[in-house]
Design a protein around this motif. Sequence first.
Motif: not given
Length: 384
Positions: A52-56, A61-63, A272-275
């Motif tokens: 869920k967190a990754l999808t949101e 912002v993905s990068i 941002p995705l890693a975070c």
Amino acid sequence: MLKYLMFYEDRGLEISYAEGQYVWDSNGLKYIDMHTGHGVAFLGHRNPHVVKALTEQLNKVSIASTSFRVRVREEMLNILSKIVPNSFEYVYLLNSGSEIVDFALKVARKATGRKKIVYFTNSFHGRTFGALSVTSNIRYRRGVEPLLQDTYQAKFNNVDELDKVVDNETAAVIVELIQGEGGVNVASKEFAKAVRARTLETGSILIIDEIQTGFGRTGTTWLFEQYNIVPDILLAGKAIGGGFPVSVAFLPHEIASKLEPGTHGSTYGGNPLACAAVKAATEVLIQDSVPLKAYDKGRELIDLLKKELSGHRIVREIRGAGLMIGIDLRIEPTKTIKCLQNNGLLALKAGVTVLRLLPPYVINRDDIAYAVNVIGKCIEESSS
């Protein structure tokens, strides 16, 4: 058509779906996963909170370079501060275990002005040049040497040798408190405390590699807690991203303050995705009491294994902590691992003779009972 360059053995299995502690192959057969991508899926495959967190975040912002601020990074830092000692004031993210090991070695030399790095027999820290330079297995090193200079190997769990090897020229000592790839070898408390004492005495940096042991797997958030020591640099990875590729270094101010802009960099590190993944995984760790559950389930699994395999002629020892378990056999375990796979259980090898089990914390009692039964059966078949 291109072929994928394979460095791991092809297990002959096409995994088409995964959820929790299970995976399914392309024929619809179900497996209990005690391989978990070398321990990555410790929170379970496709953990819903992490997904869920990754999808949101993907929809926001993905990068973004770390030159720019993103809210999720600050949120990640806030929750990470709850699971490490106060001595760690800084966090740095990269993408893999090998990368974060290379970073730590680089930092140690930069911060101390020294060159010498000490590592231990049966260690495994990765396969990039820096990490490989502190990995003991000659099979991984052969054909690519020379590696980093001024790296010295000492005997794991040998207290007497420390005074000879770790000296005032040593920049860092890097150690796994349980050696995963090397054979699930457990550091004695005497050895761990002696390493900590010697590094303090010589002004050397102690790097503890918890890429596999950390983030709840061994029954506490960090394995070093069980030894009543605190490293100078703590390395994490695998489970800390909940399945997303990320690695983390925790550093104190006195080390971080010696690093200037440009010391290191990464296009994808700290994205941002890693975070988002690390933030969500840490929320699961805290909210679901993951370390405690890993401790309880690991103790049950080890107790049942010892009962099932007691007196078996090809079983030397069962060792580990929490849900990081090794069954040391008197034979090479490949045949046993194949038998387990044929019976719906995925596991992996460690060292030369060790069957390694890295189940997720969501494994249940029925799974454990089934796994123990199959392991007993397959070890019996392998010994005949």
